[in-house]
Design a protein around this motif. Structure first.
Motif, PDB file in Angstrom:
ATOM      1  N   VAL A 152       0.923  -1.235  -0.046  1.00  0.00           N
ATOM      2  CA  VAL A 152      -0.006   0.089   0.040  1.00  0.00           C
ATOM      3  C   VAL A 152       0.985   1.227  -0.025  1.00  0.00           C
ATOM      4  CG1 VAL A 152      -1.658   1.336   1.482  1.00  0.00           C
ATOM      5  CG2 VAL A 152      -1.934  -1.255   1.375  1.00  0.00           C
ATOM      6  N   ALA A 153       1.991   1.317   0.763  1.00  0.00           N
ATOM      7  CA  ALA A 153       3.003   2.380   0.836  1.00  0.00           C
ATOM      8  C   ALA A 153       3.660   2.569  -0.599  1.00  0.00           C
ATOM      9  CB  ALA A 153       3.977   2.283   1.986  1.00  0.00           C
ATOM     10  N   VAL A 154       4.082   1.729  -1.107  1.00  0.00           N
ATOM     11  CA  VAL A 154       4.496   2.044  -2.451  1.00  0.00           C
ATOM     12  C   VAL A 154       3.560   2.535  -3.410  1.00  0.00           C
ATOM     13  CG1 VAL A 154       5.641   0.806  -4.482  1.00  0.00           C
ATOM     14  CG2 VAL A 154       6.269   0.071  -2.086  1.00  0.00           C
ATOM     15  N   ASN A 155       2.330   2.037  -3.430  1.00  0.00           N
ATOM     16  CA  ASN A 155       1.292   2.584  -4.213  1.00  0.00           C
ATOM     17  C   ASN A 155       1.012   4.013  -3.824  1.00  0.00           C
ATOM     18  OD1 ASN A 155       1.089   0.287  -6.054  1.00  0.00           O
ATOM     19  ND2 ASN A 155      -0.483  -0.719  -4.574  1.00  0.00           N
ATOM     20  N   MET A 156       0.965   4.278  -2.655  1.00  0.00           N
ATOM     21  CA  MET A 156       0.564   5.562  -2.189  1.00  0.00           C
ATOM     22  C   MET A 156       1.682   6.456  -2.474  1.00  0.00           C
ATOM     23  SD  MET A 156      -1.416   4.977   1.643  1.00  0.00           S
ATOM     24  CE  MET A 156      -1.359   6.749   1.933  1.00  0.00           C
ATOM     25  N   ALA A 157       3.075   6.336  -2.497  1.00  0.00           N
ATOM     26  CA  ALA A 157       3.987   7.121  -2.554  1.00  0.00           C
ATOM     27  C   ALA A 157       4.152   7.290  -4.106  1.00  0.00           C
ATOM     28  CB  ALA A 157       5.454   6.269  -2.227  1.00  0.00           C
ATOM     29  N   ALA A 158       4.054   6.383  -5.123  1.00  0.00           N
ATOM     30  CA  ALA A 158       4.181   6.285  -6.642  1.00  0.00           C
ATOM     31  C   ALA A 158       2.925   7.574  -6.883  1.00  0.00           C
ATOM     32  CB  ALA A 158       3.750   5.085  -7.230  1.00  0.00           C
ATOM     33  N   ALA A 159       1.665   7.379  -6.070  1.00  0.00           N
ATOM     34  CA  ALA A 159       0.623   8.475  -6.645  1.00  0.00           C
ATOM     35  C   ALA A 159       1.042   9.863  -6.265  1.00  0.00           C
ATOM     36  CB  ALA A 159      -0.906   7.848  -5.977  1.00  0.00           C
ATOM     37  N   GLU A 160       1.393  10.028  -5.062  1.00  0.00           N
ATOM     38  CA  GLU A 160       1.895  11.373  -4.465  1.00  0.00           C
ATOM     39  C   GLU A 160       2.906  11.961  -5.080  1.00  0.00           C
ATOM     40  OE1 GLU A 160       2.110  14.312  -1.723  1.00  0.00           O
ATOM     41  OE2 GLU A 160       0.731  12.981  -2.132  1.00  0.00           O
ATOM     42  N   ILE A 161       3.881  10.992  -5.568  1.00  0.00           N
ATOM     43  CA  ILE A 161       5.077  11.727  -6.460  1.00  0.00           C
ATOM     44  C   ILE A 161       4.680  11.958  -7.876  1.00  0.00           C
ATOM     45  CG2 ILE A 161       7.216  10.905  -7.447  1.00  0.00           C
ATOM     46  CD1 ILE A 161       7.926   8.944  -5.103  1.00  0.00           C
ATOM     47  N   ALA A 162       3.710  11.371  -8.433  1.00  0.00           N
ATOM     48  CA  ALA A 162       3.261  11.588  -9.529  1.00  0.00           C
ATOM     49  C   ALA A 162       2.560  12.916  -9.630  1.00  0.00           C
ATOM     50  CB  ALA A 162       2.217  10.626 -10.286  1.00  0.00           C
ATOM     51  N   VAL A 163       1.621  13.118  -8.763  1.00  0.00           N
ATOM     52  CA  VAL A 163       1.062  14.557  -8.719  1.00  0.00           C
ATOM     53  C   VAL A 163       2.031  15.598  -8.404  1.00  0.00           C
ATOM     54  CG1 VAL A 163      -0.665  15.786  -7.090  1.00  0.00           C
ATOM     55  CG2 VAL A 163      -1.020  13.389  -7.775  1.00  0.00           C
ATOM     56  N   LYS A 164       2.898  15.371  -7.398  1.00  0.00           N
ATOM     57  CA  LYS A 164       3.857  16.628  -7.143  1.00  0.00           C
ATOM     58  C   LYS A 164       4.904  16.696  -8.412  1.00  0.00           C
ATOM     59  CE  LYS A 164       2.080  17.076  -3.388  1.00  0.00           C
ATOM     60  NZ  LYS A 164       2.438  17.781  -2.226  1.00  0.00           N
ATOM     61  N   LEU A 165       5.313  15.839  -9.116  1.00  0.00           N
ATOM     62  CA  LEU A 165       6.034  16.053 -10.465  1.00  0.00           C
ATOM     63  C   LEU A 165       5.190  16.721 -11.299  1.00  0.00           C
ATOM     64  CD1 LEU A 165       7.712  12.763 -11.186  1.00  0.00           C
ATOM     65  CD2 LEU A 165       8.558  14.994 -10.399  1.00  0.00           C
ATOM     66  N   GLN A 166       4.070  16.806 -11.617  1.00  0.00           N
ATOM     67  CA  GLN A 166       3.460  17.316 -12.405  1.00  0.00           C
ATOM     68  C   GLN A 166       3.155  18.786 -12.253  1.00  0.00           C
ATOM     69  OE1 GLN A 166      -0.981  15.785 -12.965  1.00  0.00           O
ATOM     70  NE2 GLN A 166      -0.690  15.871 -15.050  1.00  0.00           N
ATOM     71  N   LYS A 167       3.001  19.054 -10.721  1.00  0.00           N
ATOM     72  CA  LYS A 167       2.579  20.394 -10.237  1.00  0.00           C
ATOM     73  C   LYS A 167       4.217  21.237 -10.139  1.00  0.00           C
ATOM     74  CE  LYS A 167       0.921  23.179  -6.206  1.00  0.00           C
ATOM     75  NZ  LYS A 167       0.124  22.990  -5.265  1.00  0.00           N
ATOM     76  N   TYR A 168       5.171  20.439  -9.603  1.00  0.00           N
ATOM     77  CA  TYR A 168       6.402  21.124  -9.458  1.00  0.00           C
ATOM     78  C   TYR A 168       7.521  21.071 -10.320  1.00  0.00           C
ATOM     79  CZ  TYR A 168       4.317  22.589  -5.064  1.00  0.00           C
ATOM     80  OH  TYR A 168       3.676  23.223  -4.087  1.00  0.00           O
ATOM     81  N   ILE A 169       7.605  19.977 -11.136  1.00  0.00           N
ATOM     82  CA  ILE A 169       8.578  19.552 -12.099  1.00  0.00           C
ATOM     83  C   ILE A 169       8.026  19.004 -13.451  1.00  0.00           C
ATOM     84  CG2 ILE A 169      10.944  18.807 -12.448  1.00  0.00           C
ATOM     85  CD1 ILE A 169      10.937  17.854  -9.399  1.00  0.00           C
ATOM     86  N   PRO A 170       7.076  19.852 -13.995  1.00  0.00           N
ATOM     87  CA  PRO A 170       6.699  19.452 -15.235  1.00  0.00           C
ATOM     88  C   PRO A 170       7.573  18.781 -16.276  1.00  0.00           C
ATOM     89  CG  PRO A 170       6.192  21.575 -15.106  1.00  0.00           C
ATOM     90  CD  PRO A 170       6.974  21.296 -13.923  1.00  0.00           C
ATOM     91  N   ALA A 171       8.752  19.169 -16.237  1.00  0.00           N
ATOM     92  CA  ALA A 171       9.488  18.532 -17.112  1.00  0.00           C
ATOM     93  C   ALA A 171       9.917  17.274 -17.196  1.00  0.00           C
ATOM     94  CB  ALA A 171      10.997  19.275 -16.991  1.00  0.00           C
ATOM     95  N   LEU A 172       9.547  16.480 -15.888  1.00  0.00           N
ATOM     96  CA  LEU A 172       9.865  15.108 -15.500  1.00  0.00           C
ATOM     97  C   LEU A 172       8.573  14.295 -15.713  1.00  0.00           C
ATOM     98  CD1 LEU A 172      12.385  15.140 -12.849  1.00  0.00           C
ATOM     99  CD2 LEU A 172      12.972  14.790 -15.111  1.00  0.00           C
ATOM    100  N   GLN A 173       8.624  13.346 -16.292  1.00  0.00           N
ATOM    101  CA  GLN A 173       7.450  12.540 -16.206  1.00  0.00           C
ATOM    102  C   GLN A 173       7.690  10.849 -15.475  1.00  0.00           C
ATOM    103  OE1 GLN A 173       6.392  11.048 -20.112  1.00  0.00           O
ATOM    104  NE2 GLN A 173       4.543   9.835 -19.335  1.00  0.00           N
ATOM    105  N   LEU A 174       6.993  10.651 -14.420  1.00  0.00           N
ATOM    106  CA  LEU A 174       7.251   9.454 -13.575  1.00  0.00           C
ATOM    107  C   LEU A 174       6.887   8.211 -14.573  1.00  0.00           C
ATOM    108  CD1 LEU A 174       7.670   8.229 -10.805  1.00  0.00           C
ATOM    109  CD2 LEU A 174       5.239   8.430 -10.340  1.00  0.00           C
TER     110      LEU A 174
END
Length: 94
Positions: free
Chosen positions: A46-68
């Motif tokens: 569950v933690a890995v899935n939650m972390a992946a979702a959180e990182i994807a959202v934050k990348l989109q907001k703060y570092i749009p040059a990177l894609q997870l």
């Protein structure tokens, strides 16, 4: 967390390292910056899935040059209560 990826410039790597190392709520002028660490008390899968979702959202907001691409967990030390995660990204601008 380990960070790997295609065409990852030193600048983008540094930005991602800063984002992942900052707990959400700790930056005075932007309380949303960082990663919500509430997944730490969850079961490993569950933690890995939650972390992946959180990182994807934050990348989109703060570092749009990177894609997870994915967050991959190394479960070898899970019995000891630790899981090493690898964040795999790609430079979306190249």
């Amino acid at each position: 967390m380990r960070i790997t990826g295609d065409n990852l410039t030193p600048d983008l790597r540094q930005q991602l390292e800063l984002l992942l190392a900052t707990p959400v709520g700790t930056v005075a002028l932007d309380r949303d910056f960082g990663v919500d660490l509430s997944f730490l008390d969850e079961p490993v899968s569950v933690a890995v899935n939650m972390a992946a979702a959180e990182i994807a959202v934050k990348l989109q907001k703060y570092i749009p040059a990177l894609q997870l691409i994915r967050v991959q967990a190394d479960y070898e030390q899970a019995q000891d209560g630790t899981v090493e995660m690898e964040v795999i990204v790609k430079n979306a601008e190249q």
